[in-house]
Design a protein around this motif. Sequence first.
Motif, PDB file in Angstrom:
ATOM      1  N   GLU A 160       0.891 -80.991  20.041  1.00 44.15           N
ATOM      2  CA  GLU A 160       1.471 -81.583  18.828  1.00 44.15           C
ATOM      3  C   GLU A 160       2.528 -82.621  19.187  1.00 44.15           C
ATOM      4  O   GLU A 160       2.582 -83.707  18.597  1.00 44.15           O
ATOM      5  CB  GLU A 160       2.078 -80.484  17.956  1.00 44.15           C
ATOM      6  N   ARG A 161       3.353 -82.302  20.174  1.00 43.49           N
ATOM      7  CA  ARG A 161       4.404 -83.242  20.577  1.00 43.49           C
ATOM      8  C   ARG A 161       3.806 -84.510  21.199  1.00 43.49           C
ATOM      9  O   ARG A 161       4.289 -85.634  20.951  1.00 43.49           O
ATOM     10  CB  ARG A 161       5.375 -82.560  21.546  1.00 43.49           C
ATOM     11  N   ILE A 162       2.771 -84.325  22.008  1.00 42.62           N
ATOM     12  CA  ILE A 162       2.131 -85.491  22.630  1.00 42.62           C
ATOM     13  C   ILE A 162       1.505 -86.396  21.568  1.00 42.62           C
ATOM     14  O   ILE A 162       1.675 -87.623  21.592  1.00 42.62           O
ATOM     15  CB  ILE A 162       1.066 -85.036  23.647  1.00 42.62           C
ATOM     16  N   VAL A 163       0.795 -85.804  20.625  1.00 48.77           N
ATOM     17  CA  VAL A 163       0.145 -86.589  19.569  1.00 48.77           C
ATOM     18  C   VAL A 163       1.189 -87.326  18.742  1.00 48.77           C
ATOM     19  O   VAL A 163       1.037 -88.524  18.431  1.00 48.77           O
ATOM     20  CB  VAL A 163      -0.724 -85.675  18.682  1.00 48.77           C
ATOM     21  N   ALA A 164       2.286 -86.657  18.388  1.00 50.55           N
ATOM     22  CA  ALA A 164       3.335 -87.312  17.602  1.00 50.55           C
ATOM     23  C   ALA A 164       3.963 -88.465  18.385  1.00 50.55           C
ATOM     24  O   ALA A 164       4.272 -89.527  17.806  1.00 50.55           O
ATOM     25  CB  ALA A 164       4.402 -86.288  17.214  1.00 50.55           C
ATOM     26  N   ARG A 165       4.144 -88.277  19.702  1.00 49.52           N
ATOM     27  CA  ARG A 165       4.747 -89.327  20.511  1.00 49.52           C
ATOM     28  C   ARG A 165       3.864 -90.575  20.545  1.00 49.52           C
ATOM     29  O   ARG A 165       4.344 -91.704  20.379  1.00 49.52           O
ATOM     30  CB  ARG A 165       4.989 -88.803  21.926  1.00 49.52           C
ATOM     31  N   TYR A 166       2.555 -90.385  20.734  1.00 47.64           N
ATOM     32  CA  TYR A 166       1.662 -91.539  20.800  1.00 47.64           C
ATOM     33  C   TYR A 166       1.436 -92.146  19.413  1.00 47.64           C
ATOM     34  O   TYR A 166       1.247 -93.368  19.291  1.00 47.64           O
ATOM     35  CB  TYR A 166       0.331 -91.137  21.435  1.00 47.64           C
ATOM     36  N   ARG A 204      -5.535 -89.151  28.511  1.00 52.31           N
ATOM     37  CA  ARG A 204      -5.112 -88.626  29.818  1.00 52.31           C
ATOM     38  C   ARG A 204      -4.049 -87.541  29.663  1.00 52.31           C
ATOM     39  O   ARG A 204      -4.076 -86.522  30.372  1.00 52.31           O
ATOM     40  CB  ARG A 204      -4.563 -89.766  30.677  1.00 52.31           C
ATOM     41  N   ALA A 205      -3.103 -87.748  28.748  1.00 50.79           N
ATOM     42  CA  ALA A 205      -2.033 -86.760  28.562  1.00 50.79           C
ATOM     43  C   ALA A 205      -2.585 -85.430  28.065  1.00 50.79           C
ATOM     44  O   ALA A 205      -2.211 -84.351  28.567  1.00 50.79           O
ATOM     45  CB  ALA A 205      -0.994 -87.305  27.575  1.00 50.79           C
ATOM     46  N   LEU A 206      -3.489 -85.460  27.084  1.00 49.64           N
ATOM     47  CA  LEU A 206      -4.054 -84.215  26.551  1.00 49.64           C
ATOM     48  C   LEU A 206      -4.977 -83.548  27.558  1.00 49.64           C
ATOM     49  O   LEU A 206      -4.983 -82.315  27.684  1.00 49.64           O
ATOM     50  CB  LEU A 206      -4.802 -84.494  25.247  1.00 49.64           C
ATOM     51  N   ALA A 207      -5.766 -84.342  28.281  1.00 53.05           N
ATOM     52  CA  ALA A 207      -6.649 -83.762  29.299  1.00 53.05           C
ATOM     53  C   ALA A 207      -5.831 -83.086  30.397  1.00 53.05           C
ATOM     54  O   ALA A 207      -6.177 -81.994  30.876  1.00 53.05           O
ATOM     55  CB  ALA A 207      -7.555 -84.838  29.887  1.00 53.05           C
ATOM     56  N   GLY A 208      -4.722 -83.717  30.813  1.00 54.53           N
ATOM     57  CA  GLY A 208      -3.861 -83.093  31.816  1.00 54.53           C
ATOM     58  C   GLY A 208      -3.239 -81.807  31.316  1.00 54.53           C
ATOM     59  O   GLY A 208      -3.101 -80.831  32.070  1.00 54.53           O
ATOM     60  N   LEU A 209      -2.874 -81.774  30.029  1.00 56.10           N
ATOM     61  CA  LEU A 209      -2.283 -80.565  29.451  1.00 56.10           C
ATOM     62  C   LEU A 209      -3.255 -79.395  29.518  1.00 56.10           C
ATOM     63  O   LEU A 209      -2.854 -78.257  29.819  1.00 56.10           O
ATOM     64  CB  LEU A 209      -1.871 -80.831  28.003  1.00 56.10           C
ATOM     65  N   TYR A 210      -4.534 -79.642  29.230  1.00 58.17           N
ATOM     66  CA  TYR A 210      -5.535 -78.568  29.207  1.00 58.17           C
ATOM     67  C   TYR A 210      -6.286 -78.423  30.519  1.00 58.17           C
ATOM     68  O   TYR A 210      -7.256 -77.662  30.603  1.00 58.17           O
ATOM     69  CB  TYR A 210      -6.522 -78.805  28.058  1.00 58.17           C
ATOM     70  N   ALA A 232      -7.465 -82.642  21.041  1.00 55.28           N
ATOM     71  CA  ALA A 232      -6.778 -81.449  21.543  1.00 55.28           C
ATOM     72  C   ALA A 232      -7.569 -80.190  21.209  1.00 55.28           C
ATOM     73  O   ALA A 232      -7.729 -79.295  22.054  1.00 55.28           O
ATOM     74  CB  ALA A 232      -5.373 -81.373  20.957  1.00 55.28           C
ATOM     75  N   THR A 233      -8.074 -80.101  19.987  1.00 57.24           N
ATOM     76  CA  THR A 233      -8.854 -78.927  19.598  1.00 57.24           C
ATOM     77  C   THR A 233     -10.132 -78.809  20.419  1.00 57.24           C
ATOM     78  O   THR A 233     -10.517 -77.719  20.861  1.00 57.24           O
ATOM     79  CB  THR A 233      -9.203 -78.999  18.100  1.00 57.24           C
ATOM     80  N   THR A 234     -10.797 -79.931  20.640  1.00 62.37           N
ATOM     81  CA  THR A 234     -12.036 -79.921  21.422  1.00 62.37           C
ATOM     82  C   THR A 234     -11.778 -79.504  22.864  1.00 62.37           C
ATOM     83  O   THR A 234     -12.518 -78.684  23.433  1.00 62.37           O
ATOM     84  CB  THR A 234     -12.684 -81.316  21.386  1.00 62.37           C
ATOM     85  N   LEU A 235     -10.733 -80.044  23.475  1.00 58.12           N
ATOM     86  CA  LEU A 235     -10.406 -79.677  24.859  1.00 58.12           C
ATOM     87  C   LEU A 235     -10.028 -78.206  24.967  1.00 58.12           C
ATOM     88  O   LEU A 235     -10.395 -77.526  25.939  1.00 58.12           O
ATOM     89  CB  LEU A 235      -9.263 -80.557  25.367  1.00 58.12           C
ATOM     90  N   ALA A 236      -9.296 -77.687  23.981  1.00 58.40           N
ATOM     91  CA  ALA A 236      -8.879 -76.284  24.017  1.00 58.40           C
ATOM     92  C   ALA A 236     -10.074 -75.345  23.901  1.00 58.40           C
ATOM     93  O   ALA A 236     -10.135 -74.312  24.574  1.00 58.40           O
ATOM     94  CB  ALA A 236      -7.887 -76.005  22.897  1.00 58.40           C
ATOM     95  N   GLU A 237     -11.039 -75.691  23.054  1.00 58.67           N
ATOM     96  CA  GLU A 237     -12.170 -74.795  22.819  1.00 58.67           C
ATOM     97  C   GLU A 237     -13.257 -74.926  23.884  1.00 58.67           C
ATOM     98  O   GLU A 237     -13.857 -73.935  24.291  1.00 58.67           O
ATOM     99  CB  GLU A 237     -12.763 -75.073  21.441  1.00 58.67           C
TER     100      GLU A 237
END
Length: 484
Positions: free
Chosen positions: A332-338, A368-374, A440-445
């Motif tokens: 959520e924080r990453i998405v809000a930042r971008y 890249r940020a979301l992929a690195g997170l997951y 984010a949802t797709t990467l998490a699932e």
Amino acid sequence: MSRRLRLLIAAIGIAALAWLLLATLERGLALAQRFMSLPEGLRWLVGLLLVAVLAAGLAIGVWWLRPRKPRAPVQAPDRPSLETRVAALRDSDADVEELRSELSELDRRRDSGQVHVAVFGEISTGKSTLIAALVPGTVVARDARGGTTREVTHYEGRDAHGTTWIVADVPGTAEADGDARERMAREEALRAHAVVYVCAGDLTRAQANEVRWLGDFGKPLVLAVNKADQWDAGERAHIAQRLRASTEGLPDAVVLISAGGEEQFTRRLADGSSEEVRRQRKPDIDELTTALRRLTAPGAGALEPARENAVLAGLHERTSLLETTQRAAEAERIVARYARRAIVGAMAAVAPGTDLVIQGALAAGLVRALAGLYGVKVSEVEIEALLRQVRMTLRTGTSVVLAVAGNALKAFPGLGTLGGGVLHAFAYALVFDSFGKALATTLAERQQLDHAEAGERMRSLLEDTRGNRLRHLAELTSDALRDR
């Protein structure tokens, strides 16, 4: 029934059986004659088909009647890796005190050398009364209402044979609005060396699932059927046999007991009056104590590996849940930042218009940020393929995005004073918020970059007009433009 009538019925039955056998034999001989009259080639073909059918039937019968393999216990991760994950969560400012306390309790019980037994089951099955019988002299709170036990309570006692146990009374499951207490009960069941699951008859589907859940950890488990004094010996044997079959042999023992407790009834007196009488029923738990002594005879040291495995398995599940929550919050924080960067970029370099092609550099950075997170590895080729799909989605949905943005600005008119580019800035906030959350949802699932799934989720989010979400994006746009 008289003896003559019984003989007549028996004779009729024997005659009917003999007639059936003769009819079957006659039919078999007729089929054999027809088979032998067939041409030789066809006879071989039919014979082979019959042999194949019989072999298949025999194989199915053997498979169906084969002895079932015992279910392998749940395997927990090793403790060092679990401690590393807990430390990482602590470094990310997550509240891990409960997890650390669980590890400390694991060590404390191991060092104490005492055998812990948890009495587990649904509400109103007599768990607290049973504990009073297991640990004589213990005063256990009881109430006519279900769900009396509100917290885990431990009692130390010694049975008539000198065996010492630490018995845990835990809240009952299946209580309305009792999710927190049920979780507390399950955690204590995992901490125990042995578990007594109490029921009051045949198992419901929920109870059977609980027994399977307990049995999966491989620790000693006794299924205790309480209030057995209401059945005769034949009924008890039938119930015990049925429960052993329905639980697939998971419990180490199935016992029928009577925990005793207080009973109340009305007694009629000789003068015609009546009085209310309360008396204590004598408990009958010899089968249970015998089973517990047998199962815990190896001692706490020998039972510790299964107990530790169960506790670590529970900790693994709780740690995974906390990790998921932390990742979701960070996403959520990453998405809000971008999204904020996209708002500023839209006002600085892009005039309002109908072409909402996503800003490539920011979008690639978000991926890249979301992929690195997951922990998902993505190549530049995969990122570019995803962004092409996003551009196509936006080109076909420009009117929808602008309509949602326009309606949002009408609902929050204060934004109109910030300049003519507000519509485009808000549209970019909506685009990046939808894209980021979908990804984010797709990467998490799926733990991989699924272009089609992410695109479909993004399309749904672009059309989401819930007030709370639009309000959040409007506030984000307003804050970003004020700072600029």
